[in-house]
Design a protein around this motif. Structure first.
Motif, mmCIF file in Angstrom:
data_model
loop_
_atom_site.group_PDB
_atom_site.id
_atom_site.type_symbol
_atom_site.label_atom_id
_atom_site.label_comp_id
_atom_site.label_asym_id
_atom_site.label_seq_id
_atom_site.Cartn_x
_atom_site.Cartn_y
_atom_site.Cartn_z
ATOM 1 N N SER A 18 3.146 -19.669 -5.949
ATOM 2 C CA SER A 18 4.592 -19.759 -5.826
ATOM 3 C C SER A 18 5.276 -18.539 -6.434
ATOM 4 C CB SER A 18 5.087 -21.037 -6.497
ATOM 5 O OG SER A 18 6.488 -21.083 -6.477
ATOM 6 N N LYS A 19 4.717 -18.027 -7.524
ATOM 7 C CA LYS A 19 5.306 -16.860 -8.178
ATOM 8 C C LYS A 19 5.312 -15.648 -7.255
ATOM 9 C CE LYS A 19 4.940 -13.819 -12.114
ATOM 10 N NZ LYS A 19 4.289 -13.472 -13.358
ATOM 11 N N TRP A 20 4.300 -15.519 -6.421
ATOM 12 C CA TRP A 20 4.184 -14.349 -5.552
ATOM 13 C C TRP A 20 4.719 -14.579 -4.153
ATOM 14 C CZ3 TRP A 20 3.568 -10.246 -8.211
ATOM 15 C CH2 TRP A 20 2.875 -10.305 -9.419
ATOM 16 N N LEU A 21 5.030 -15.801 -3.798
ATOM 17 C CA LEU A 21 5.512 -16.087 -2.446
ATOM 18 C C LEU A 21 6.975 -16.475 -2.397
ATOM 19 C CD1 LEU A 21 2.459 -18.120 -1.115
ATOM 20 C CD2 LEU A 21 2.971 -15.704 -0.740
ATOM 21 N N ASN A 22 7.574 -16.794 -3.558
ATOM 22 C CA ASN A 22 8.964 -17.239 -3.603
ATOM 23 C C ASN A 22 9.784 -16.356 -4.535
ATOM 24 O OD1 ASN A 22 8.410 -19.427 -1.922
ATOM 25 N ND2 ASN A 22 7.879 -20.725 -3.639
ATOM 26 N N CYS A 23 11.055 -16.235 -4.217
ATOM 27 C CA CYS A 23 11.994 -15.487 -5.047
ATOM 28 C C CYS A 23 12.133 -16.199 -6.398
ATOM 29 C CB CYS A 23 13.341 -15.415 -4.342
ATOM 30 S SG CYS A 23 14.669 -14.672 -5.306
ATOM 31 N N ALA A 24 12.034 -15.442 -7.501
ATOM 32 C CA ALA A 24 12.146 -16.019 -8.837
ATOM 33 C C ALA A 24 13.562 -16.514 -9.124
ATOM 34 C CB ALA A 24 11.737 -14.983 -9.884
ATOM 35 N N LEU A 25 14.542 -15.991 -8.436
ATOM 36 C CA LEU A 25 15.938 -16.354 -8.664
ATOM 37 C C LEU A 25 16.370 -17.547 -7.815
ATOM 38 C CD1 LEU A 25 18.453 -15.412 -10.227
ATOM 39 C CD2 LEU A 25 18.990 -13.953 -8.300
ATOM 40 N N SER A 26 16.129 -17.468 -6.519
ATOM 41 C CA SER A 26 16.600 -18.512 -5.600
ATOM 42 C C SER A 26 15.511 -19.506 -5.207
ATOM 43 C CB SER A 26 17.161 -17.871 -4.331
ATOM 44 O OG SER A 26 16.127 -17.216 -3.614
ATOM 45 N N ASN A 27 14.267 -19.198 -5.516
ATOM 46 C CA ASN A 27 13.106 -20.013 -5.168
ATOM 47 C C ASN A 27 12.939 -20.170 -3.658
ATOM 48 O OD1 ASN A 27 10.805 -21.241 -6.159
ATOM 49 N ND2 ASN A 27 11.705 -23.269 -6.095
ATOM 50 N N GLU A 28 13.509 -19.265 -2.900
ATOM 51 C CA GLU A 28 13.332 -19.243 -1.447
ATOM 52 C C GLU A 28 12.120 -18.372 -1.120
ATOM 53 O OE1 GLU A 28 16.924 -17.721 0.207
ATOM 54 O OE2 GLU A 28 18.097 -19.484 -0.345
ATOM 55 N N PRO A 29 11.514 -18.568 0.040
ATOM 56 C CA PRO A 29 10.388 -17.712 0.419
ATOM 57 C C PRO A 29 10.831 -16.241 0.459
ATOM 58 C CG PRO A 29 10.544 -19.588 1.889
ATOM 59 C CD PRO A 29 11.776 -19.615 1.025
ATOM 60 N N LEU A 30 9.926 -15.360 0.035
ATOM 61 C CA LEU A 30 10.258 -13.938 0.021
ATOM 62 C C LEU A 30 10.368 -13.394 1.433
ATOM 63 C CD1 LEU A 30 7.932 -12.658 -2.815
ATOM 64 C CD2 LEU A 30 10.420 -12.826 -2.870
ATOM 65 N N VAL A 35 12.592 -6.975 -4.399
ATOM 66 C CA VAL A 35 12.783 -6.186 -5.616
ATOM 67 C C VAL A 35 11.882 -6.786 -6.691
ATOM 68 C CG1 VAL A 35 14.475 -5.410 -7.318
ATOM 69 C CG2 VAL A 35 15.186 -5.810 -4.971
ATOM 70 N N VAL A 36 11.288 -5.921 -7.532
ATOM 71 C CA VAL A 36 10.444 -6.372 -8.624
ATOM 72 C C VAL A 36 11.018 -5.821 -9.926
ATOM 73 C CG1 VAL A 36 8.101 -6.354 -9.578
ATOM 74 C CG2 VAL A 36 8.432 -6.313 -7.111
ATOM 75 N N ASP A 37 11.129 -6.679 -10.951
ATOM 76 C CA ASP A 37 11.597 -6.191 -12.248
ATOM 77 C C ASP A 37 10.416 -5.720 -13.086
ATOM 78 O OD1 ASP A 37 10.401 -8.476 -13.246
ATOM 79 O OD2 ASP A 37 12.248 -9.403 -13.941
ATOM 80 N N TYR A 38 10.695 -5.207 -14.257
ATOM 81 C CA TYR A 38 9.630 -4.638 -15.088
ATOM 82 C C TYR A 38 8.713 -5.695 -15.696
ATOM 83 C CZ TYR A 38 12.504 -5.670 -19.219
ATOM 84 O OH TYR A 38 13.232 -6.290 -20.191
ATOM 85 N N LYS A 45 16.033 -9.191 -2.385
ATOM 86 C CA LYS A 45 17.088 -8.252 -2.772
ATOM 87 C C LYS A 45 18.465 -8.849 -2.535
ATOM 88 C CE LYS A 45 18.711 -3.544 -2.154
ATOM 89 N NZ LYS A 45 18.504 -2.275 -1.443
ATOM 90 N N GLN A 46 18.637 -9.541 -1.426
ATOM 91 C CA GLN A 46 19.934 -10.138 -1.090
ATOM 92 C C GLN A 46 20.358 -11.138 -2.164
ATOM 93 O OE1 GLN A 46 21.745 -9.254 1.564
ATOM 94 N NE2 GLN A 46 23.411 -10.674 1.121
ATOM 95 N N ALA A 47 19.447 -11.996 -2.590
ATOM 96 C CA ALA A 47 19.771 -13.012 -3.606
ATOM 97 C C ALA A 47 20.119 -12.358 -4.937
ATOM 98 C CB ALA A 47 18.600 -13.975 -3.784
ATOM 99 N N LEU A 48 19.400 -11.312 -5.305
ATOM 100 C CA LEU A 48 19.650 -10.637 -6.573
ATOM 101 C C LEU A 48 20.984 -9.902 -6.555
ATOM 102 C CD1 LEU A 48 18.581 -9.991 -9.376
ATOM 103 C CD2 LEU A 48 17.447 -7.997 -8.406
ATOM 104 N N VAL A 49 21.277 -9.192 -5.484
ATOM 105 C CA VAL A 49 22.543 -8.462 -5.388
ATOM 106 C C VAL A 49 23.723 -9.434 -5.395
ATOM 107 C CG1 VAL A 49 23.943 -6.993 -3.875
ATOM 108 C CG2 VAL A 49 21.549 -6.436 -4.264
ATOM 109 N N GLU A 50 23.627 -10.529 -4.657
ATOM 110 C CA GLU A 50 24.712 -11.515 -4.641
ATOM 111 C C GLU A 50 24.918 -12.116 -6.023
ATOM 112 O OE1 GLU A 50 23.930 -14.429 -1.639
ATOM 113 O OE2 GLU A 50 24.243 -12.997 -0.004
ATOM 114 N N SER A 51 23.838 -12.388 -6.709
ATOM 115 C CA SER A 51 23.930 -12.956 -8.055
ATOM 116 C C SER A 51 24.576 -11.970 -9.021
ATOM 117 C CB SER A 51 22.534 -13.344 -8.541
ATOM 118 O OG SER A 51 22.592 -13.945 -9.781
ATOM 119 N N LEU A 52 24.229 -10.702 -8.909
ATOM 120 C CA LEU A 52 24.831 -9.681 -9.774
ATOM 121 C C LEU A 52 26.313 -9.493 -9.459
ATOM 122 C CD1 LEU A 52 21.979 -7.015 -9.811
ATOM 123 C CD2 LEU A 52 22.768 -8.370 -11.757
ATOM 124 N N LEU A 53 26.667 -9.484 -8.180
ATOM 125 C CA LEU A 53 28.067 -9.302 -7.801
ATOM 126 C C LEU A 53 28.931 -10.488 -8.235
ATOM 127 C CD1 LEU A 53 27.747 -7.729 -4.235
ATOM 128 C CD2 LEU A 53 28.483 -6.601 -6.343
#
Length: 66
Positions: A18-30, A35-38, A45-53
């Motif tokens: 699940s960690k490698w197949l789903n978005c860590a933020l939205s838990n939707e399939p990748l 985008v990968v963090d450190y 990317k869409q979920a992360l940008v929307e969350s930041l905005l």
């Protein structure tokens, strides 16, 4: 008198996949682009940008800045 229902055990393989197949933020399939963090968390990317905005990044990911 009655036995409490034990919580279902989480399959370790499912959790690991699940960690490698789903978005860590939205838990939707990748889906591309991703985008990968450190720390190795993978995000859509869409979920992360929307969350930041919208400034509603969860505290667990508070280290991510735009």
């Amino acid at each position: 008198m009655y036995a409490d229902k034990k919580p279902d055990k989480v399959d370790q393989n499912e959790q690991r996949l699940s960690k490698w197949l789903n978005c860590a933020l939205s838990n939707e399939p990748l889906k591309r682009p991703i985008v990968v963090d450190y720390l190795g968390n993978v995000f859509n990317k869409q979920a992360l940008v929307e969350s930041l905005l919208n400034k509603n990044v969860p505290k667990a990911f508070g280290y991510i800045k735009g």
